[in-house]
Write a protein that holds these residues in place. Structure first.
Motif, PDB file in Angstrom:
ATOM      1  N   ASP A 134       0.846  -1.188   0.000  1.00  0.00           N
ATOM      2  CA  ASP A 134       0.000   0.000   0.000  1.00  0.00           C
ATOM      3  C   ASP A 134       0.881   1.238   0.000  1.00  0.00           C
ATOM      4  OD1 ASP A 134      -2.172  -1.639   0.134  1.00  0.00           O
ATOM      5  OD2 ASP A 134      -2.700  -1.156   2.203  1.00  0.00           O
ATOM      6  N   PRO A 135       0.935   1.983  -1.090  1.00  0.00           N
ATOM      7  CA  PRO A 135       1.810   3.148  -1.113  1.00  0.00           C
ATOM      8  C   PRO A 135       1.265   4.348  -0.353  1.00  0.00           C
ATOM      9  CG  PRO A 135       0.694   2.923  -3.198  1.00  0.00           C
ATOM     10  CD  PRO A 135       0.317   1.730  -2.376  1.00  0.00           C
ATOM     11  N   ALA A 136      -0.039   4.463  -0.193  1.00  0.00           N
ATOM     12  CA  ALA A 136      -0.607   5.635   0.489  1.00  0.00           C
ATOM     13  C   ALA A 136      -0.920   5.293   1.938  1.00  0.00           C
ATOM     14  CB  ALA A 136      -1.880   6.083  -0.210  1.00  0.00           C
ATOM     15  N   ASN A 137      -0.915   6.300   2.784  1.00  0.00           N
ATOM     16  CA  ASN A 137      -1.243   6.076   4.186  1.00  0.00           C
ATOM     17  C   ASN A 137      -2.624   6.657   4.517  1.00  0.00           C
ATOM     18  OD1 ASN A 137      -0.597   8.730   4.006  1.00  0.00           O
ATOM     19  ND2 ASN A 137       1.004   8.709   5.555  1.00  0.00           N
ATOM     20  N   TYR A 138      -3.554   6.558   3.561  1.00  0.00           N
ATOM     21  CA  TYR A 138      -4.939   6.972   3.777  1.00  0.00           C
ATOM     22  C   TYR A 138      -5.855   6.134   2.894  1.00  0.00           C
ATOM     23  CZ  TYR A 138      -4.439   9.614  -0.601  1.00  0.00           C
ATOM     24  OH  TYR A 138      -4.227   9.969  -1.888  1.00  0.00           O
ATOM     25  N   ASN A 139      -7.131   6.074   3.254  1.00  0.00           N
ATOM     26  CA  ASN A 139      -8.126   5.374   2.439  1.00  0.00           C
ATOM     27  C   ASN A 139      -8.781   6.308   1.437  1.00  0.00           C
ATOM     28  OD1 ASN A 139      -8.140   2.692   3.131  1.00  0.00           O
ATOM     29  ND2 ASN A 139      -9.576   2.955   4.808  1.00  0.00           N
TER      30      ASN A 139
ATOM     31  N   HIS B 290      -0.673   3.783  -8.059  1.00  0.00           N
ATOM     32  CA  HIS B 290       0.318   4.531  -7.271  1.00  0.00           C
ATOM     33  C   HIS B 290       1.524   3.658  -6.972  1.00  0.00           C
ATOM     34  CE1 HIS B 290      -3.272   6.889  -6.682  1.00  0.00           C
ATOM     35  NE2 HIS B 290      -2.551   7.850  -6.159  1.00  0.00           N
ATOM     36  N   TRP B 291       2.700   4.257  -6.955  1.00  0.00           N
ATOM     37  CA  TRP B 291       3.884   3.553  -6.489  1.00  0.00           C
ATOM     38  C   TRP B 291       4.767   4.526  -5.720  1.00  0.00           C
ATOM     39  CZ3 TRP B 291       2.759   4.587 -11.498  1.00  0.00           C
ATOM     40  CH2 TRP B 291       3.655   5.354 -12.221  1.00  0.00           C
ATOM     41  N   ASN B 292       5.422   3.959  -4.717  1.00  0.00           N
ATOM     42  CA  ASN B 292       6.282   4.735  -3.835  1.00  0.00           C
ATOM     43  C   ASN B 292       7.630   4.928  -4.497  1.00  0.00           C
ATOM     44  OD1 ASN B 292       8.288   4.890  -1.376  1.00  0.00           O
ATOM     45  ND2 ASN B 292       6.270   5.615  -0.713  1.00  0.00           N
ATOM     46  N   ILE B 293       8.265   6.085  -4.244  1.00  0.00           N
ATOM     47  CA  ILE B 293       9.553   6.369  -4.882  1.00  0.00           C
ATOM     48  C   ILE B 293      10.667   6.572  -3.865  1.00  0.00           C
ATOM     49  CG2 ILE B 293       8.603   7.252  -7.019  1.00  0.00           C
ATOM     50  CD1 ILE B 293       8.969  10.064  -5.951  1.00  0.00           C
ATOM     51  N   GLY B 294      10.586   5.854  -2.748  1.00  0.00           N
ATOM     52  CA  GLY B 294      11.672   5.904  -1.771  1.00  0.00           C
ATOM     53  C   GLY B 294      11.310   6.578  -0.466  1.00  0.00           C
ATOM     54  N   ILE B 295      10.593   7.674  -0.510  1.00  0.00           N
ATOM     55  CA  ILE B 295      10.135   8.353   0.698  1.00  0.00           C
ATOM     56  C   ILE B 295       8.714   7.866   0.964  1.00  0.00           C
ATOM     57  CG2 ILE B 295       9.632  10.606   1.739  1.00  0.00           C
ATOM     58  CD1 ILE B 295      11.633  11.799  -0.298  1.00  0.00           C
ATOM     59  N   PRO B 296       8.416   7.373   2.169  1.00  0.00           N
ATOM     60  CA  PRO B 296       7.095   6.774   2.419  1.00  0.00           C
ATOM     61  C   PRO B 296       5.911   7.701   2.124  1.00  0.00           C
ATOM     62  CG  PRO B 296       8.571   6.328   4.251  1.00  0.00           C
ATOM     63  CD  PRO B 296       9.287   7.262   3.339  1.00  0.00           C
ATOM     64  N   GLU B 297       6.082   8.994   2.264  1.00  0.00           N
ATOM     65  CA  GLU B 297       4.967   9.922   2.072  1.00  0.00           C
ATOM     66  C   GLU B 297       4.818  10.389   0.626  1.00  0.00           C
ATOM     67  OE1 GLU B 297       7.593  10.738   4.217  1.00  0.00           O
ATOM     68  OE2 GLU B 297       6.647   9.815   5.955  1.00  0.00           O
ATOM     69  N   LEU B 298       5.784  10.081  -0.236  1.00  0.00           N
ATOM     70  CA  LEU B 298       5.804  10.589  -1.606  1.00  0.00           C
ATOM     71  C   LEU B 298       5.502   9.474  -2.598  1.00  0.00           C
ATOM     72  CD1 LEU B 298       6.445  13.217  -3.189  1.00  0.00           C
ATOM     73  CD2 LEU B 298       8.796  12.391  -3.363  1.00  0.00           C
ATOM     74  N   ASN B 299       4.507   9.688  -3.438  1.00  0.00           N
ATOM     75  CA  ASN B 299       4.094   8.687  -4.428  1.00  0.00           C
ATOM     76  C   ASN B 299       3.977   9.304  -5.808  1.00  0.00           C
ATOM     77  OD1 ASN B 299       3.646   6.553  -2.566  1.00  0.00           O
ATOM     78  ND2 ASN B 299       1.708   7.496  -1.998  1.00  0.00           N
TER      79      ASN B 299
ATOM     80  N   VAL C 136       2.374  13.466  -9.039  1.00  0.00           N
ATOM     81  CA  VAL C 136       3.096  13.159  -7.812  1.00  0.00           C
ATOM     82  C   VAL C 136       2.265  13.693  -6.651  1.00  0.00           C
ATOM     83  CG1 VAL C 136       4.496  15.267  -7.964  1.00  0.00           C
ATOM     84  CG2 VAL C 136       5.330  13.323  -6.654  1.00  0.00           C
ATOM     85  N   GLU C 137       2.259  12.954  -5.533  1.00  0.00           N
ATOM     86  CA  GLU C 137       1.513  13.406  -4.359  1.00  0.00           C
ATOM     87  C   GLU C 137       2.338  13.202  -3.101  1.00  0.00           C
ATOM     88  OE1 GLU C 137      -2.165  11.288  -3.923  1.00  0.00           O
ATOM     89  OE2 GLU C 137      -1.197   9.565  -3.019  1.00  0.00           O
ATOM     90  N   TYR C 138       2.068  14.055  -2.126  1.00  0.00           N
ATOM     91  CA  TYR C 138       2.743  13.982  -0.839  1.00  0.00           C
ATOM     92  C   TYR C 138       1.668  13.998   0.241  1.00  0.00           C
ATOM     93  CZ  TYR C 138       5.905  14.926   3.020  1.00  0.00           C
ATOM     94  OH  TYR C 138       6.596  14.846   4.202  1.00  0.00           O
TER      95      TYR C 138
END
Length: 175
Positions: A30-35, A84-93, A134-136
């Protein structure tokens, strides 16, 4: 048309409040930390509402209701699928995807030739959209910000090109 946008927005807020739950952060992949996230989208020409919901892992759907604020009788409703995919920083997709839209446009604002021949009126234009962005998502506050490019093609009227509404930024409250 502003009443339609307002009514849709209020219904979305009520639906989200009824079903809002925090995402379980124990799922791998899960790349995002929200539903779900609800907010606004804008660029120099448009303003509107956005709602994004993750339904499984990195897969999300996003709905947009936008209007061109200089021509306030026009509304576009867009539905998008996003991966979505993560690019190294957990909050950045990063995310990419596509979907479709349905636009309701006044002939005077968007289709001068038809306005001259047929007079005032509204026409409906379906179209296809792509999106890449890109989203943060902030850790300590329930806020998600994003910037994206959303090229589109319309099938009716003179606005069948990649136009001024191609890019945008969004700020969303996360659930």
């Amino acid at each position: 048309m502003k009443k339609v946008v307002l009514l849709f927005s209020l219904m979305a807020i009520v639906a989200l409040q009824a079903n809002a739950q925090k995402k379980n952060h124990n799922h791998s992949g899960d790349p995002a930390n929200y539903n779900t996230a609800l907010g606004i989208r804008l660029n120099p020409w448009i303003v509107g509402f956005t709602i994004k919901h993750f339904f499984e892992g990195p897969h999300a759907i996003e709905g947009l209701v936008t209007t061109n604020h200089s021509q306030n009788n026009n509304v576009t409703i867009t539905g998008l699928y996003e991966y979505h995919w993560n690019i190294g920083i957990p909050e950045l997709n990063l995310y990419a995807g596509g979907g479709a839209h349905l636009g309701f446009y006044d002939r005077y604002d968007y289709d001068w030739d038809r306005y001259i021949h047929k007079g005032r009126g509204t026409y409906v234009s379906p179209g296809l959209d792509g999106i890449i962005g890109v989203e943060y998502t902030f850790k300590k506050i329930p806020l998600n910000i994003s910037a994206d490019l959303k090229p589109y093609v319309q099938f009716v009227g003179p606005t069948n090109y990649i136009g001024e509404e191609i890019g945008g930024v969004s700020a969303r409250f996360t659930f």
